[in-house]
Design an enzyme around this catalytic site. Structure first.
Site, short mmCIF file in Angstrom:
data_model
loop_
_atom_site.label_atom_id
_atom_site.label_comp_id
_atom_site.label_asym_id
_atom_site.label_seq_id
_atom_site.Cartn_x
_atom_site.Cartn_y
_atom_site.Cartn_z
CD GLU A 180 0.84 4.10 14.13
OE1 GLU A 180 1.87 3.43 13.95
OE2 GLU A 180 0.35 4.84 13.27
CG HIS A 229 -3.80 -1.18 8.33
ND1 HIS A 229 -3.33 -2.02 7.35
CD2 HIS A 229 -2.79 -0.32 8.59
CE1 HIS A 229 -2.07 -1.67 7.05
NE2 HIS A 229 -1.73 -0.64 7.78
CG ASP A 237 -0.63 5.65 6.79
OD1 ASP A 237 -0.05 4.92 5.96
OD2 ASP A 237 -0.24 5.77 7.97
CE LYS A 277 -1.18 1.37 4.43
NZ LYS A 277 0.01 2.02 4.95
C1 BG6 Z 1 1.39 1.24 8.26
C2 BG6 Z 1 1.22 2.72 8.21
O1 BG6 Z 1 0.59 0.61 7.31
O2 BG6 Z 1 1.07 0.73 9.55
C3 BG6 Z 1 2.02 3.39 9.29
O3 BG6 Z 1 1.61 3.22 6.95
C4 BG6 Z 1 1.76 2.77 10.63
O4 BG6 Z 1 1.76 4.79 9.32
C5 BG6 Z 1 1.89 1.26 10.57
O5 BG6 Z 1 2.68 3.31 11.56
C6 BG6 Z 1 1.50 0.61 11.88
O6 BG6 Z 1 1.70 -0.77 11.82
P1 BG6 Z 1 1.73 -1.63 13.14
O7 BG6 Z 1 1.83 -3.03 12.66
O8 BG6 Z 1 2.90 -1.17 13.93
O9 BG6 Z 1 0.44 -1.35 13.87
#
Ligand code: BG6
Length: 518
Positions: A248, A272, A267, A180
């Site tokens: 986050e 997700h 994003d 992505k």
């Molecule tokens: C990514 C995003 O797909 O997922 C990021 O582009 C994000 O911005 C990341 O920080 C988070 O992934 P995870 O697995 O740490 O929750």
């Protein structure tokens, strides 16, 4: 560990991953083949892809002949690239470094220098893959991992086509694995799908949504479809609303180039969070096969739409300076590389409805943000209040609605919140939690999402990859909100370390609800 042949203690050199793999959950081993990574010097390759490939090799899930080819602009030798991969592994691999596993992997590592529009470099790549096929036994089976900006997809796909790399000989395979963001709206996603599908047939296209590679995300299906307990409750009869949160604590330092102009909704929500929604809300698939799973996800995404008016049902924000734990941190506008005038949101929340018998009247609230109070991803199903409480009001002041919380990360597990009697001489009832934690129930550590997804792509197992239709439907859901925001100027500020902008709280308060504080 005991050496199965000698019966004595296992020495490093005795370890044969194919024979000695202790992994019982993923005993599927990829057949002969290799992977070419485009964008191999980027963040994702360094932090996730290269370590995941080593971890797979270390777990005995890659064939001994596996080959890894990096393609990039830099003028690197094979040795230099090998060292680069090694450093990434030392830095980030999940499993311990074993000299013999590394040595075998390193023998199959190559680097081809070139840009994405360089015919001659792609011809060299084709020659290199041919040579590897002959000398290492990769059998003409190649996966092309595009860890590059969407603007370059077209150039790379066309080059793969032109140089004959996209076509497989009888008995071998060629696949493309795409990171992505897959477009920035429905129109651009359609165009990208068109480009990719004009070179690779859809069954050879693996679109990555790394959330689907997470154990806890796959567990949503186990929870729903392997149990009798929850299904009767899984509808508007008992569920009041659903909250899907991906918070986050990190900011955007160093990622301005990618993030500016994209923002939190594109994003994270488009991919997700909408995939999480689909898994929570879909009907039971007829079978656990890629086609049946995708069919159900597509059905539920088709029934999903944002709730109007967006002035009341959505919220967005940009983090300002604040505190992350005990550290002072700068706001987005002061992050290096960000245009201080940028309207890119770092927090996004929206309200969705699913037009189906099961979910009519149940809002799905989705939110995500950077620099929030802590890192947590969870899905909370909040139940309706009991229709009647035969207790005096004062006895239930600490009782809230029942809830089931699927904790995707960290502290992976599932929590049920319900009321229980407080010990004592009165009938006082308050919330208690019943908690399943992965770390307590299982001894194995969960593999990284990318380990699972890379292995699945090599094995031609498409269940955990969204189809072009899912990607387009997700944009269709999001586009109206993005268009509305685009006309609204700057998002509201929220202090780093908080739980987002005030408008997000008002959004739920209007519905008589509140966000959970995970
Ligand atoms: C990514 C995003 O797909 O997922 C990021 O582009 C994000 O911005 C990341 O920080 C988070 O992934 P995870 O697995 O740490 O929750």
């Amino acid at each position: 560990m005991t050496n199965p042949l000698s019966g004595g203690p296992m020495q490093e050199a005795d370890f044969n991953p194919l024979r000695d793999s202790q992994d019982k959950r993923l005993p599927r081993i990829a057949g002969p083949g290799g992977m070419v990574i485009f964008g191999v010097t980027g963040d994702l390759a360094r932090k996730k892809l290269l370590p995941a490939i080593y971890d797979l090799a270390n777990r005995g899930l890659l064939p001994a002949s596996f080959a890894l080819v990096g393609y990039g602009r830099r003028d690197w030798s094979k040795e230099y690239f090998e060292r680069f991969v090694y450093d990434c592994i030392v830095d980030r691999a999940r499993t311990p470094l074993r000299e013999n596993v590394w040595r075998r992997l390193a023998e199959g590592i190559h680097f081809v220098q070139g840009t994405f529009d360089d015919d001659e470099a792609f011809d060299r790549l084709a020659a290199k893959l041919g040579e590897i096929d002959r000398t290492r036994g990769t059998a003409g089976n190649w996966g092309y991992y595009l860890s590059i900006p969407p603007a370059s997809f077209s150039a790379v796909c066309n080059q793969l086509d032109r140089s004959g790399l996209a076509k497989s000989e009888t008995g071998s395979w060629r696949r493309v694995i795409i990171e992505k963001p897959f477009g920035h709206d429905l129109q651009s996603a359609r165009e990208l799908n068109h480009i990719v599908n004009s070179v690779f047939p859809e069954e050879a296209v693996f679109r990555i949504d790394h959330y689907l590679g997470k154990e806890t995300v796959q567990n949503i299906m186990a929870l729903r479809f392997a149990n009798q307990l929850f299904d009767p409750l899984w509808s508007s009869h008992y569920i009041d609303h659903v909250q899907i949160t991906m918070a986050e604590d990190i900011g955007l330092g160093g990622r301005a180039g990618y993030y500016d102009g994209i923002g939190a909704a594109r994003d994270v929500i488009q991919n997700h969070l909408l995939q999480l929604l689909a898994l929570v809300a879909m009907e039971e698939p007829l079978a656990f096969t890629p086609h049946e799973l995708q069919t159900e996800k597509i059905k539920v995404l088709r029934a999903t739409e944002p709730v109007f008016p967006f002035s009341r049902t959505t919220a967005r924000g940009q983090y300002a300076a604040g505190w992350q734990g005990s550290e002072p941190v700068v706001g987005l506008r002061d992050e290096e590389g960000f245009d201080p005038e940028s309207n890119t949101e770092t927090y996004a929340a929206l309200t969705l409805q699913i037009n189906s018998r099961r979910w009519a009247g149940v809002p799905f609230y989705l939110r995500t943000g950077k620099r929030l109070g802590r890192r947590v991803t969870e899905i909370a199903l909040v139940f309706k209040a009991a229709p009647h409480l035969p207790f005096a009001d004062v006895m239930t002041t600490a009782l809230h609605e029942n809830a089931m919380v699927i904790r995707v990360q960290p502290d992976e597990g599932v929590l049920m919140r319900f009321g229980a009697k407080v010990p004592g001489s009165t009938m006082e009832v308050r919330d208690v939690n019943m908690d399943f934690a992965y770390s307590e129930s299982f001894t194995e550590e969960s593999p990284e999402a990318y380990e699972r997804l890379i292995l699945d792509a090599l094995l031609d197992e498409a269940s955990l990859f969204p189809t072009n239709e899912e990607v387009e439907l997700s944009w269709k859901i999001l586009d109206p909100v993005l268009e509305y925001w685009a006309q609204r100027g700057r998002p509201e500020d929220y202090p780093a370390g908080s739980w987002g902008p005030e408008s997000a709280n008002r959004m739920l308060a209007r519905d008589g609800r509140a966000w959970r504080r995970p």
